[in-house]
Motif scaffolding. Sequence first.
Motif: not given
Length: 138
Positions: A43, A60, A62, A80, A82, A90, A92, A94, A110, A112, A114
Motif C-alpha cells: 500500500a 488500515s 476492514k 490499487r 481507490e 486510500k 486497496r 488484495e 483484502s 483498505l 489510508t
Amino acid sequence: MLPLAEKISRAETRIFKAVFPNTTNHYDTLFGGTTLHLMDEVAFITATRFSRLKMVTVSSDKVDFTHPIPGGTLVELIGRVEHVGRTSLKVRVELFVEQMYSEDRHRAVSGLFTFVAIDEDKRPVAILPAELQPAPVA
C-alpha cells in the motif's frame, strides 16, 4: 501532467512472495502480522508511486482474512489507489494465494489502507495540483 485515471493506473503495484517456513505459525500458515506488514508495504509503495510524495499510513480498515495462506505457496499482493482526497488517499490491497505446482489461485485477504502526504515538518500537504484536486463537498 498525466490525467488522474492514468496516474491511478500507473501506480498499481504487484509483488510476489513465497511463503517460507520462517514466516508461518504453528498451523503452517502465514502469520497474520506478517500478512499485514506485507500489505502495508505494498500500500505504501502504491501511494508513493501515485503521489511521489512522502506518505505515512494513518489507518488500515476492514482487513478481511477469508482463507488461510499455507506455507509452501506463492502470494501476489496487488495495491490499487481507490480514492484520492486533498491530502490523503486510500489504497486497496488484495492478497492472492497460488499453489506452486498447480494453477489453483484465490483471494485470501483484502484490506483498505489510508495514507496522508506530509512535508519535511510532518504537516499534511496537497497530493494533487490544484487543477486535479477533488471538488469540495457542499
